[in-house]
Design a protein around this motif. Sequence first.
Motif, PDB file in Angstrom:
ATOM      1  N   ALA A   1     -20.770  -3.110 -17.872  1.00  0.00           N
ATOM      2  CA  ALA A   1     -20.541  -3.415 -16.445  1.00  0.00           C
ATOM      3  C   ALA A   1     -21.812  -3.199 -15.620  1.00  0.00           C
ATOM      4  CB  ALA A   1     -19.435  -2.514 -15.902  1.00  0.00           C
ATOM      5  N   ASP A   2     -21.954  -3.996 -14.542  1.00  0.00           N
ATOM      6  CA  ASP A   2     -23.015  -3.753 -13.549  1.00  0.00           C
ATOM      7  C   ASP A   2     -22.484  -2.870 -12.433  1.00  0.00           C
ATOM      8  OD1 ASP A   2     -24.980  -5.493 -14.745  1.00  0.00           O
ATOM      9  OD2 ASP A   2     -23.670  -7.149 -14.137  1.00  0.00           O
ATOM     10  N   LEU A   3     -21.183  -2.929 -12.209  1.00  0.00           N
ATOM     11  CA  LEU A   3     -20.524  -2.104 -11.189  1.00  0.00           C
ATOM     12  C   LEU A   3     -19.116  -1.788 -11.697  1.00  0.00           C
ATOM     13  CD1 LEU A   3     -20.164  -0.909  -8.276  1.00  0.00           C
ATOM     14  CD2 LEU A   3     -19.390  -3.186  -7.564  1.00  0.00           C
ATOM     15  N   ILE A   4     -18.728  -0.514 -11.596  1.00  0.00           N
ATOM     16  CA  ILE A   4     -17.363  -0.123 -11.983  1.00  0.00           C
ATOM     17  C   ILE A   4     -16.601   0.282 -10.724  1.00  0.00           C
ATOM     18  CG2 ILE A   4     -15.980   1.484 -13.349  1.00  0.00           C
ATOM     19  CD1 ILE A   4     -18.506   1.890 -15.128  1.00  0.00           C
ATOM     20  N   VAL A   5     -15.378  -0.247 -10.595  1.00  0.00           N
ATOM     21  CA  VAL A   5     -14.521   0.148  -9.473  1.00  0.00           C
ATOM     22  C   VAL A   5     -13.259   0.753 -10.087  1.00  0.00           C
ATOM     23  CG1 VAL A   5     -13.376  -0.587  -7.357  1.00  0.00           C
ATOM     24  CG2 VAL A   5     -15.436  -1.786  -8.125  1.00  0.00           C
ATOM     25  N   GLU A   6     -13.071   2.054  -9.879  1.00  0.00           N
ATOM     26  CA  GLU A   6     -11.890   2.707 -10.426  1.00  0.00           C
ATOM     27  C   GLU A   6     -10.792   2.736  -9.364  1.00  0.00           C
ATOM     28  OE1 GLU A   6     -12.167   6.881 -11.420  1.00  0.00           O
ATOM     29  OE2 GLU A   6     -10.161   6.832 -12.326  1.00  0.00           O
ATOM     30  N   LEU A   7      -9.605   2.287  -9.729  1.00  0.00           N
ATOM     31  CA  LEU A   7      -8.487   2.184  -8.768  1.00  0.00           C
ATOM     32  C   LEU A   7      -7.408   3.211  -9.114  1.00  0.00           C
ATOM     33  CD1 LEU A   7      -8.259  -1.724  -8.903  1.00  0.00           C
ATOM     34  CD2 LEU A   7      -9.559  -0.317  -7.274  1.00  0.00           C
ATOM     35  N   GLY A   8      -7.015   4.019  -8.126  1.00  0.00           N
ATOM     36  CA  GLY A   8      -6.015   5.065  -8.373  1.00  0.00           C
ATOM     37  C   GLY A   8      -6.633   6.191  -9.179  1.00  0.00           C
ATOM     38  N   ALA A   9      -7.747   6.728  -8.689  1.00  0.00           N
ATOM     39  CA  ALA A   9      -8.531   7.701  -9.469  1.00  0.00           C
ATOM     40  C   ALA A   9      -7.831   9.060  -9.592  1.00  0.00           C
ATOM     41  CB  ALA A   9      -9.910   7.870  -8.849  1.00  0.00           C
TER      42      ALA A   9
ATOM     43  N   VAL B   1     -11.584   4.756  -6.069  1.00  0.00           N
ATOM     44  CA  VAL B   1     -10.676   4.524  -4.936  1.00  0.00           C
ATOM     45  C   VAL B   1      -9.386   5.327  -5.136  1.00  0.00           C
ATOM     46  CG1 VAL B   1      -9.501   2.747  -3.566  1.00  0.00           C
ATOM     47  CG2 VAL B   1     -11.566   2.160  -4.869  1.00  0.00           C
ATOM     48  N   GLU B   2      -9.008   6.090  -4.125  1.00  0.00           N
ATOM     49  CA  GLU B   2      -7.772   6.882  -4.191  1.00  0.00           C
ATOM     50  C   GLU B   2      -7.108   6.867  -2.814  1.00  0.00           C
ATOM     51  OE1 GLU B   2      -5.670   8.351  -6.387  1.00  0.00           O
ATOM     52  OE2 GLU B   2      -4.573   8.892  -4.583  1.00  0.00           O
ATOM     53  N   LEU B   3      -5.816   6.552  -2.817  1.00  0.00           N
ATOM     54  CA  LEU B   3      -5.086   6.392  -1.559  1.00  0.00           C
ATOM     55  C   LEU B   3      -4.775   7.730  -0.867  1.00  0.00           C
ATOM     56  CD1 LEU B   3      -3.579   4.245   0.167  1.00  0.00           C
ATOM     57  CD2 LEU B   3      -1.561   4.699  -1.221  1.00  0.00           C
ATOM     58  N   GLN B   4      -4.417   8.741  -1.658  1.00  0.00           N
ATOM     59  CA  GLN B   4      -3.896   9.977  -1.046  1.00  0.00           C
ATOM     60  C   GLN B   4      -5.043  10.933  -0.680  1.00  0.00           C
ATOM     61  OE1 GLN B   4      -0.073  11.385  -2.493  1.00  0.00           O
ATOM     62  NE2 GLN B   4      -0.186   9.894  -4.164  1.00  0.00           N
TER      63      GLN B   4
ATOM     64  N   SER C   1      -5.694   2.924 -12.871  1.00  0.00           N
ATOM     65  CA  SER C   1      -4.564   3.787 -13.248  1.00  0.00           C
ATOM     66  C   SER C   1      -3.421   3.562 -12.254  1.00  0.00           C
ATOM     67  CB  SER C   1      -4.972   5.265 -13.189  1.00  0.00           C
ATOM     68  OG  SER C   1      -6.043   5.543 -14.044  1.00  0.00           O
ATOM     69  N   LEU C   2      -3.472   2.475 -11.491  1.00  0.00           N
ATOM     70  CA  LEU C   2      -2.427   2.243 -10.479  1.00  0.00           C
ATOM     71  C   LEU C   2      -1.064   2.130 -11.166  1.00  0.00           C
ATOM     72  CD1 LEU C   2      -4.212  -0.449  -8.255  1.00  0.00           C
ATOM     73  CD2 LEU C   2      -3.796   1.962  -7.677  1.00  0.00           C
ATOM     74  N   PRO C   3      -0.041   2.815 -10.630  1.00  0.00           N
ATOM     75  CA  PRO C   3       1.268   2.795 -11.283  1.00  0.00           C
ATOM     76  C   PRO C   3       2.097   1.573 -10.858  1.00  0.00           C
ATOM     77  CG  PRO C   3       1.274   4.366  -9.475  1.00  0.00           C
ATOM     78  CD  PRO C   3      -0.082   3.722  -9.463  1.00  0.00           C
ATOM     79  N   PHE C   4       1.734   0.391 -11.371  1.00  0.00           N
ATOM     80  CA  PHE C   4       2.384  -0.847 -10.911  1.00  0.00           C
ATOM     81  C   PHE C   4       3.899  -0.820 -11.071  1.00  0.00           C
ATOM     82  CE2 PHE C   4      -1.896  -2.548 -10.994  1.00  0.00           C
ATOM     83  CZ  PHE C   4      -1.878  -3.322  -9.845  1.00  0.00           C
ATOM     84  N   ARG C   5       4.393  -0.131 -12.098  1.00  0.00           N
ATOM     85  CA  ARG C   5       5.850  -0.143 -12.355  1.00  0.00           C
ATOM     86  C   ARG C   5       6.624   0.671 -11.317  1.00  0.00           C
ATOM     87  NH1 ARG C   5       6.120  -4.108 -15.805  1.00  0.00           N
ATOM     88  NH2 ARG C   5       4.843  -3.844 -17.653  1.00  0.00           N
ATOM     89  N   SER C   6       5.966   1.657 -10.695  1.00  0.00           N
ATOM     90  CA  SER C   6       6.722   2.478  -9.741  1.00  0.00           C
ATOM     91  C   SER C   6       6.332   2.212  -8.288  1.00  0.00           C
ATOM     92  CB  SER C   6       6.558   3.972 -10.067  1.00  0.00           C
ATOM     93  OG  SER C   6       5.231   4.382  -9.850  1.00  0.00           O
ATOM     94  N   LEU C   7       5.206   1.520  -8.057  1.00  0.00           N
ATOM     95  CA  LEU C   7       4.787   1.259  -6.672  1.00  0.00           C
ATOM     96  C   LEU C   7       5.874   0.493  -5.915  1.00  0.00           C
ATOM     97  CD1 LEU C   7       1.070   0.003  -7.025  1.00  0.00           C
ATOM     98  CD2 LEU C   7       1.851   2.157  -6.016  1.00  0.00           C
ATOM     99  N   PRO C   8       5.973   0.690  -4.593  1.00  0.00           N
ATOM    100  CA  PRO C   8       6.896  -0.137  -3.812  1.00  0.00           C
ATOM    101  C   PRO C   8       6.610  -1.620  -4.117  1.00  0.00           C
ATOM    102  CG  PRO C   8       5.892   1.561  -2.442  1.00  0.00           C
ATOM    103  CD  PRO C   8       5.238   1.657  -3.785  1.00  0.00           C
ATOM    104  N   ARG C   9       7.679  -2.411  -4.236  1.00  0.00           N
ATOM    105  CA  ARG C   9       7.536  -3.791  -4.723  1.00  0.00           C
ATOM    106  C   ARG C   9       6.485  -4.600  -3.949  1.00  0.00           C
ATOM    107  NH1 ARG C   9      12.735  -7.241  -6.398  1.00  0.00           N
ATOM    108  NH2 ARG C   9      13.118  -5.256  -7.397  1.00  0.00           N
ATOM    109  N   ARG C  10       6.483  -4.452  -2.607  1.00  0.00           N
ATOM    110  CA  ARG C  10       5.542  -5.250  -1.803  1.00  0.00           C
ATOM    111  C   ARG C  10       4.093  -4.839  -2.079  1.00  0.00           C
ATOM    112  NH1 ARG C  10       2.968  -4.638   2.749  1.00  0.00           N
ATOM    113  NH2 ARG C  10       3.965  -2.641   3.155  1.00  0.00           N
ATOM    114  N   VAL C  11       3.859  -3.528  -2.191  1.00  0.00           N
ATOM    115  CA  VAL C  11       2.494  -3.031  -2.462  1.00  0.00           C
ATOM    116  C   VAL C  11       2.044  -3.516  -3.841  1.00  0.00           C
ATOM    117  CG1 VAL C  11       1.059  -0.962  -2.758  1.00  0.00           C
ATOM    118  CG2 VAL C  11       2.883  -0.972  -1.055  1.00  0.00           C
ATOM    119  N   ALA C  12       2.956  -3.409  -4.826  1.00  0.00           N
ATOM    120  CA  ALA C  12       2.603  -3.834  -6.195  1.00  0.00           C
ATOM    121  C   ALA C  12       2.239  -5.313  -6.202  1.00  0.00           C
ATOM    122  CB  ALA C  12       3.768  -3.564  -7.138  1.00  0.00           C
TER     123      ALA C  12
END
Length: 197
Positions: A54-62, A83-86, A126-137
């Motif tokens: 990779a030239d750039l790594i973006v980690e989601l839900g760290a 990137v971390e939401l909380q 590491s985003l939890p797609f299966r449990s996220l609110p449906r609209r956010v997912a």
Amino acid sequence: MWGKDYDKNLVQPWRNFMPVELLIAMLRDPASTGALLPSSRALARAMANAATGADLIVELGAGTGAVTRALLHAQPHVPLIAVELQPPLAQRLKACCPTADVRQAAAKEVVDALIDAQGKVVLISSLPFRSLPRRVASETATCLCRFLERNPARKLVQFTYQPRAPFGAPPGLQWQRTSVVWRNTPPAGIWELQAVS
Ligand SMILES: C[S@@+](CC[C@H](N)C(=O)[O-])C[C@H]1O[C@@H](n2cnc3c(N)ncnc32)[C@H](O)[C@@H]1O
């Protein structure tokens, strides 16, 4: 490179196994947090190795930084945006991983802003797609697919505890399960999503 939380983790090793911040996040917002335990070292290492080239790594839900630390170790010369939401978890990340560019934000916001980024961008999620609110997912998945469709050199690496692909993708993109990490609770499949070239 390690902050004061790293010292605390050495003195109180249980904090690595069950970080208080993750427990509180799980109690406050179980749907967005998605897990009670951090990713195992084996899973974190496997995710980090998938970013090779990779030239750039973006980690989601760290989260607690298990994968962030593995990425900094495996890919020390590649810029890393974590990137971390909380907010409490983002604070912990800033302390434990000062060389990462930690952003307290929604994954969608950061990825949308990088749509024109040059080079090979790898998204490690590491985003939890299966449990996220449906609209956010659904909005997040759409944004990630739009990002990947722009450039076939980009890819998304996502783990899931389910035996199927993390979310449905449009026809121009293809999922591939690359490995299963048994040394994780529960065992996790690693999937990669990329444009069909
Ligand atoms: C499964 S947990 C973290 C796993 C991480 N690898 C670890 O070991 O701590 C998923 C994380 O995604 C974060 N998250 C959920 N929705 C998000 C979003 N839309 N944008 C950014 N982060 C998000 C949660 O706050 C949580 O910390």
